[in-house]
Design a protein around this motif. Structure first.
Motif, mmCIF file in Angstrom:
data_model
loop_
_atom_site.group_PDB
_atom_site.id
_atom_site.type_symbol
_atom_site.label_atom_id
_atom_site.label_comp_id
_atom_site.label_asym_id
_atom_site.label_seq_id
_atom_site.Cartn_x
_atom_site.Cartn_y
_atom_site.Cartn_z
ATOM 1 N N MET A 1 0.638 -0.910 0.174
ATOM 2 C CA MET A 1 0.338 -0.159 0.139
ATOM 3 C C MET A 1 0.708 1.367 0.087
ATOM 4 S SD MET A 1 -2.995 -0.899 2.635
ATOM 5 C CE MET A 1 -1.753 -1.318 3.946
ATOM 6 N N VAL A 2 0.967 2.133 -1.077
ATOM 7 C CA VAL A 2 1.055 3.366 -0.946
ATOM 8 C C VAL A 2 0.363 4.349 -0.144
ATOM 9 C CG1 VAL A 2 2.207 4.760 -2.810
ATOM 10 C CG2 VAL A 2 2.140 2.688 -3.159
ATOM 11 N N ILE A 3 1.168 5.677 0.501
ATOM 12 C CA ILE A 3 0.431 6.519 1.102
ATOM 13 C C ILE A 3 1.157 8.036 -0.215
ATOM 14 C CG2 ILE A 3 0.684 8.086 2.978
ATOM 15 C CD1 ILE A 3 -1.049 5.127 3.289
ATOM 16 N N LYS A 4 0.248 8.090 -0.165
ATOM 17 C CA LYS A 4 0.077 9.914 -1.481
ATOM 18 C C LYS A 4 -0.076 10.970 -0.269
ATOM 19 C CE LYS A 4 -1.213 6.268 -5.790
ATOM 20 N NZ LYS A 4 -2.556 6.671 -6.816
ATOM 21 N N VAL A 5 0.827 11.974 -0.924
ATOM 22 C CA VAL A 5 0.311 13.320 0.597
ATOM 23 C C VAL A 5 0.276 14.356 -1.054
ATOM 24 C CG1 VAL A 5 1.175 14.057 1.634
ATOM 25 C CG2 VAL A 5 1.540 12.354 2.353
ATOM 26 N N PHE A 6 -0.381 15.144 -1.050
ATOM 27 C CA PHE A 6 -1.118 15.255 -2.264
ATOM 28 C C PHE A 6 -0.628 17.425 -1.442
ATOM 29 C CE2 PHE A 6 -3.546 12.620 -3.677
ATOM 30 C CZ PHE A 6 -3.213 11.999 -5.280
ATOM 31 N N LEU A 7 0.429 18.063 -2.356
ATOM 32 C CA LEU A 7 1.469 19.102 -1.808
ATOM 33 C C LEU A 7 1.487 20.245 -3.229
ATOM 34 C CD1 LEU A 7 4.622 16.957 -0.310
ATOM 35 C CD2 LEU A 7 2.202 17.838 1.113
ATOM 36 N N ALA A 8 1.298 21.214 -2.231
ATOM 37 C CA ALA A 8 1.824 22.298 -3.386
ATOM 38 C C ALA A 8 3.032 23.355 -3.130
ATOM 39 C CB ALA A 8 0.840 23.436 -2.738
ATOM 40 N N SER A 9 3.643 22.401 -3.577
ATOM 41 C CA SER A 9 5.453 23.041 -3.478
ATOM 42 C C SER A 9 6.120 24.239 -3.913
ATOM 43 C CB SER A 9 6.236 22.730 -4.569
ATOM 44 O OG SER A 9 5.334 22.706 -5.963
ATOM 45 N N SER A 10 5.037 25.179 -4.471
ATOM 46 C CA SER A 10 4.851 27.126 -4.709
ATOM 47 C C SER A 10 4.033 27.556 -4.239
ATOM 48 C CB SER A 10 4.570 26.958 -6.230
ATOM 49 O OG SER A 10 3.915 26.604 -6.955
ATOM 50 N N SER A 11 3.304 26.850 -3.146
ATOM 51 C CA SER A 11 1.917 27.969 -2.585
ATOM 52 C C SER A 11 2.959 29.440 -1.663
ATOM 53 C CB SER A 11 1.445 26.960 -1.666
ATOM 54 O OG SER A 11 0.763 27.480 -0.760
ATOM 55 N N GLY A 12 1.401 30.215 -1.952
ATOM 56 C CA GLY A 12 2.193 31.621 -1.411
ATOM 57 C C GLY A 12 1.697 31.625 0.328
ATOM 58 N N LEU A 65 -7.902 22.154 -0.146
ATOM 59 C CA LEU A 65 -6.710 22.589 -0.122
ATOM 60 C C LEU A 65 -5.875 21.719 0.287
ATOM 61 C CD1 LEU A 65 -7.564 26.049 1.251
ATOM 62 C CD2 LEU A 65 -6.723 25.368 -1.110
ATOM 63 N N PRO A 66 -4.388 21.478 -0.065
ATOM 64 C CA PRO A 66 -3.662 20.819 0.858
ATOM 65 C C PRO A 66 -3.230 21.187 1.453
ATOM 66 C CG PRO A 66 -2.231 21.965 -0.899
ATOM 67 C CD PRO A 66 -3.780 22.912 -1.753
ATOM 68 N N PRO A 67 -2.453 19.634 2.599
ATOM 69 C CA PRO A 67 -1.540 19.033 2.183
ATOM 70 C C PRO A 67 -3.786 17.791 2.132
ATOM 71 C CG PRO A 67 -1.704 18.831 4.384
ATOM 72 C CD PRO A 67 -2.286 19.789 4.082
ATOM 73 N N GLN A 68 -3.660 16.943 1.316
ATOM 74 C CA GLN A 68 -4.626 15.971 1.363
ATOM 75 C C GLN A 68 -3.757 14.404 1.058
ATOM 76 O OE1 GLN A 68 -8.026 16.226 1.563
ATOM 77 N NE2 GLN A 68 -7.983 18.635 1.350
ATOM 78 N N ILE A 69 -4.333 13.289 2.001
ATOM 79 C CA ILE A 69 -3.427 12.151 2.155
ATOM 80 C C ILE A 69 -4.528 10.905 1.173
ATOM 81 C CG2 ILE A 69 -2.240 10.792 3.794
ATOM 82 C CD1 ILE A 69 -2.018 13.236 6.382
ATOM 83 N N PHE A 70 -3.847 10.094 1.011
ATOM 84 C CA PHE A 70 -4.622 8.980 0.168
ATOM 85 C C PHE A 70 -3.606 7.655 0.737
ATOM 86 C CE2 PHE A 70 -6.750 12.846 -2.116
ATOM 87 C CZ PHE A 70 -8.433 12.471 -2.328
ATOM 88 N N ASN A 71 -4.398 6.572 0.838
ATOM 89 C CA ASN A 71 -3.487 5.307 0.755
ATOM 90 C C ASN A 71 -4.453 4.906 -0.268
ATOM 91 O OD1 ASN A 71 -2.967 2.227 0.504
ATOM 92 N ND2 ASN A 71 -3.294 2.297 3.151
ATOM 93 N N GLU A 72 -3.574 4.608 -1.293
ATOM 94 C CA GLU A 72 -3.783 4.020 -2.719
ATOM 95 C C GLU A 72 -4.713 5.095 -3.394
ATOM 96 O OE1 GLU A 72 -2.426 1.783 -4.366
ATOM 97 O OE2 GLU A 72 -1.169 0.919 -3.382
ATOM 98 N N GLU A 73 -6.305 4.747 -3.417
ATOM 99 C CA GLU A 73 -6.932 5.266 -4.070
ATOM 100 C C GLU A 73 -7.949 5.526 -2.872
ATOM 101 O OE1 GLU A 73 -5.898 2.848 -5.175
ATOM 102 O OE2 GLU A 73 -5.731 4.294 -7.428
ATOM 103 N N SER A 74 -8.360 5.275 -1.703
ATOM 104 C CA SER A 74 -9.209 5.593 -0.927
ATOM 105 C C SER A 74 -8.424 6.593 -0.054
ATOM 106 C CB SER A 74 -8.770 4.679 0.359
ATOM 107 O OG SER A 74 -9.010 3.040 -0.220
ATOM 108 N N TYR A 75 -9.222 7.461 0.129
ATOM 109 C CA TYR A 75 -9.408 8.671 0.903
ATOM 110 C C TYR A 75 -8.968 8.636 2.096
ATOM 111 C CZ TYR A 75 -10.115 13.836 2.284
ATOM 112 O OH TYR A 75 -9.728 15.012 3.218
ATOM 113 N N CYS A 76 -7.982 9.404 2.852
ATOM 114 C CA CYS A 76 -7.623 9.634 4.803
ATOM 115 C C CYS A 76 -8.154 10.847 5.547
ATOM 116 C CB CYS A 76 -6.235 9.340 4.591
ATOM 117 S SG CYS A 76 -5.637 7.106 4.521
ATOM 118 N N GLY A 77 -7.487 11.668 5.117
ATOM 119 C CA GLY A 77 -8.107 12.857 5.492
ATOM 120 C C GLY A 77 -7.221 14.007 5.073
ATOM 121 N N ASP A 78 -7.366 15.297 5.540
ATOM 122 C CA ASP A 78 -6.270 16.062 5.365
ATOM 123 C C ASP A 78 -5.587 16.644 5.956
ATOM 124 O OD1 ASP A 78 -8.277 17.021 6.982
ATOM 125 O OD2 ASP A 78 -9.782 18.662 5.906
#
Length: 258
Positions: A1-12, A65-78
């Motif tokens: 299982m892969v944990i995915k963390v969606f981030l914004a590298s250039s967020s102001g 808004l980021p960060p948003q966290i997923f386990n594969e396609e399953s949503y974990c939370g913000d």
């Protein structure tokens, strides 16, 4: 299982950057493998994140808004739900991962499992070793129940065997009087035959006696008849002699003989 963390590298936004750093830093501290996905430089990542966040978890404007966290396609939370799980020592549960042995979350999971399975909650909460018997309370109950069922099955089998033995004994008991009755009937028949034989023997003896008496009677009668005839003959001869003498005396002219 892969944990995915969606981030914004250039967020102001400084707040967003801080939240992203907190999530990433804590995952690295726990040595949890994860994949950072930048939504600022990759439109596909941004669209995928927005489409897969549940509607009830999206803010009022509908843009998560980021960060948003997923386990594969399953949503974990913000970040907020991640922070709550962190405070409750439930990060692995939040991520959908099994807690490593010896971790606080693993200990808490064991304690919760013990309480759910009916084990006393007064046990020392600081103990890291939980007896297998207590940890597997439900399994022990199932095993005990299966054992009880087996014992009941054996008890039923014993009862059935006892009933079969009783039926067999009754059958033997029923057959025994029958044999006894047959023997008694045979004895009675033998007695009757003996009585009949004895009766016939007595009748034959009586008949023989009667025949013997008849023969004796015949003989007596024959003897008497012979004697009677002999007497009669003697009497006739005497009379003849007397008559001759009378005639002779008559002829001689003398009746002095009388």
């Amino acid at each position: 299982m892969v944990i995915k963390v969606f981030l914004a590298s250039s967020s102001g936004s400084t707040a967003i950057k801080k939240k992203q750093q907190d999530v990433v830093g804590f995952l690295e501290a726990l040595k949890v493998d994860y994949t950072p996905l930048d939504i600022a430089c990759n439109e596909d990542n941004r669209m995928w994140m927005r489409q897969n966040v549940p509607e009830d978890k999206k803010p009022a404007n509908g843009i998560p808004l980021p960060p948003q966290i997923f386990n594969e396609e399953s949503y974990c939370g913000d970040y907020d739900t991640f922070f709550d799980a962190k405070e409750d020592n439930l990060v692995y549960t939040f991520l959908g991962l099994p807690p490593p042995p010896g971790s606080k979350e693993a200990e808490q999971a064991d304690k919760d499992n013990i309480v759910e399975n009916g084990t006393h909650a007064e046990e020392n909460l600081d103990d890291t070793i939980v007896p297998v018997e207590d940890r597997n309370g439900d399994s022990n109950k199932e095993v005990k129940q299966a054992t009880d069922e087996n014992e009941e099955g054996e008890g039923d089998e014993e009862e059935q065997e006892g009933a079969a033995k009783e039926e067999t004994a009754e059958s033997v008991g029923d057959e025994a009087p029958t044999v006894k009755e047959e023997e008694e009937a045979a004895v009675e028949e033998t007695d009757e035959v003996t009585e009949d034989t004895e009766g016939q023997a007595e009748e034959e003896e009586e008949q023989e006696e009667e025949d013997l008496q008849s023969e004796v009677t015949v003989l007596l009668c024959s003897s008497l008849s012979v004697r009677f005839l002999h007497t009669v003959i003697s009497s006739v001869g005497l009379m003849v002699q007397i008559s001759g003498k009378v005639v002779q005396m008559g002829l001689g002219g003398s009746w002095s003989a009388f």
